[in-house]
Design a protein around this motif. Sequence first.
Motif, PDB file in Angstrom:
ATOM      1  N   ALA A  44      36.566  17.117  52.927  1.00  0.00           N
ATOM      2  CA  ALA A  44      37.528  17.688  51.984  1.00  0.00           C
ATOM      3  C   ALA A  44      37.147  19.143  51.714  1.00  0.00           C
ATOM      4  O   ALA A  44      36.001  19.434  51.395  1.00  0.00           O
ATOM      5  CB  ALA A  44      37.514  16.892  50.688  1.00  0.00           C
ATOM      6  N   PRO A  45      38.095  20.067  51.844  1.00  0.00           N
ATOM      7  CA  PRO A  45      37.798  21.477  51.596  1.00  0.00           C
ATOM      8  C   PRO A  45      37.594  21.769  50.110  1.00  0.00           C
ATOM      9  O   PRO A  45      36.928  22.728  49.746  1.00  0.00           O
ATOM     10  CB  PRO A  45      39.029  22.206  52.131  1.00  0.00           C
ATOM     11  CG  PRO A  45      40.122  21.186  52.095  1.00  0.00           C
ATOM     12  CD  PRO A  45      39.459  19.855  52.290  1.00  0.00           C
ATOM     13  N   ALA A  46      38.171  20.927  49.251  1.00  0.00           N
ATOM     14  CA  ALA A  46      38.045  21.096  47.808  1.00  0.00           C
ATOM     15  C   ALA A  46      38.212  19.731  47.152  1.00  0.00           C
ATOM     16  O   ALA A  46      38.711  18.781  47.772  1.00  0.00           O
ATOM     17  CB  ALA A  46      39.118  22.064  47.303  1.00  0.00           C
ATOM     18  N   ALA A  47      37.817  19.643  45.892  1.00  0.00           N
ATOM     19  CA  ALA A  47      38.009  18.403  45.144  1.00  0.00           C
ATOM     20  C   ALA A  47      39.499  18.194  44.905  1.00  0.00           C
ATOM     21  O   ALA A  47      40.265  19.153  44.814  1.00  0.00           O
ATOM     22  CB  ALA A  47      37.259  18.475  43.820  1.00  0.00           C
ATOM     23  N   GLY A  48      39.902  16.937  44.823  1.00  0.00           N
ATOM     24  CA  GLY A  48      41.308  16.647  44.578  1.00  0.00           C
ATOM     25  C   GLY A  48      41.608  15.175  44.772  1.00  0.00           C
ATOM     26  O   GLY A  48      40.696  14.345  44.813  1.00  0.00           O
ATOM     27  N   THR A  49      42.880  14.872  44.925  1.00  0.00           N
ATOM     28  CA  THR A  49      43.340  13.503  45.121  1.00  0.00           C
ATOM     29  C   THR A  49      44.017  13.408  46.480  1.00  0.00           C
ATOM     30  O   THR A  49      44.765  14.302  46.861  1.00  0.00           O
ATOM     31  CB  THR A  49      44.350  13.109  44.019  1.00  0.00           C
ATOM     32  OG1 THR A  49      43.715  13.276  42.750  1.00  0.00           O
ATOM     33  CG2 THR A  49      44.804  11.676  44.162  1.00  0.00           C
ATOM     34  N   VAL A  50      43.760  12.323  47.195  1.00  0.00           N
ATOM     35  CA  VAL A  50      44.399  12.100  48.490  1.00  0.00           C
ATOM     36  C   VAL A  50      45.863  11.755  48.229  1.00  0.00           C
ATOM     37  O   VAL A  50      46.171  10.753  47.583  1.00  0.00           O
ATOM     38  CB  VAL A  50      43.706  10.969  49.282  1.00  0.00           C
ATOM     39  CG1 VAL A  50      44.439  10.698  50.585  1.00  0.00           C
ATOM     40  CG2 VAL A  50      42.252  11.314  49.546  1.00  0.00           C
ATOM     41  N   LYS A  51      46.761  12.621  48.692  1.00  0.00           N
ATOM     42  CA  LYS A  51      48.202  12.449  48.461  1.00  0.00           C
ATOM     43  C   LYS A  51      48.901  11.751  49.619  1.00  0.00           C
ATOM     44  O   LYS A  51      49.878  11.045  49.416  1.00  0.00           O
ATOM     45  CB  LYS A  51      48.878  13.809  48.219  1.00  0.00           C
ATOM     46  CG  LYS A  51      48.347  14.543  47.012  1.00  0.00           C
ATOM     47  CD  LYS A  51      48.692  13.817  45.739  1.00  0.00           C
ATOM     48  CE  LYS A  51      48.238  14.623  44.536  1.00  0.00           C
ATOM     49  NZ  LYS A  51      48.439  13.929  43.279  1.00  0.00           N
TER      50      LYS A  51
END
Length: 166
Positions: A139-146
Amino acid sequence: MADKIESNGGPMQIDVKLVRDLAKMLDQTNLTEIEVADGERRIRVAREPAPQAASFVATAPMAAPALASIPAPAATPAPVAAAVAPQADANAVKSPMVGTVYLASEPSAPPFVSVGDTVKAGQTLLIVEAMKVMNPITAPAAGTVKAVFVENGQPVEYDQPLIVVA
């Protein structure tokens, strides 16, 4: 065993078994071309790529059935799906190479991530195998898998969108 095949530059020795083996390799890996060089001799085997299905936004978990078995919703017009895809692609993690994608570390293991999972920067999302080397895609950045655009074991091309993390 080599057969003589005439060409514009005169007779050329071609290893028919090698050509057949390369063609078989194309079928097994779903690649569109392969080239082998031995000194000045080069053999390139290519085929036309199969027509691709229309792009879609995957919203189901990775255990979803194959695309061909997913029924199309009758009430959803096509322009809505087309409007969602560019927005999703803006945050898509793309394949850095041609290879085969794996969504888990081994066939019996659960997928690295599923739609709706929260991920940290640097967390492994999936693996792309190229030339027997397993390359973790993070993942290039933190976040949520959409969305996840690929299925386990699917061949992928360079710069192909794989997964959306936003």
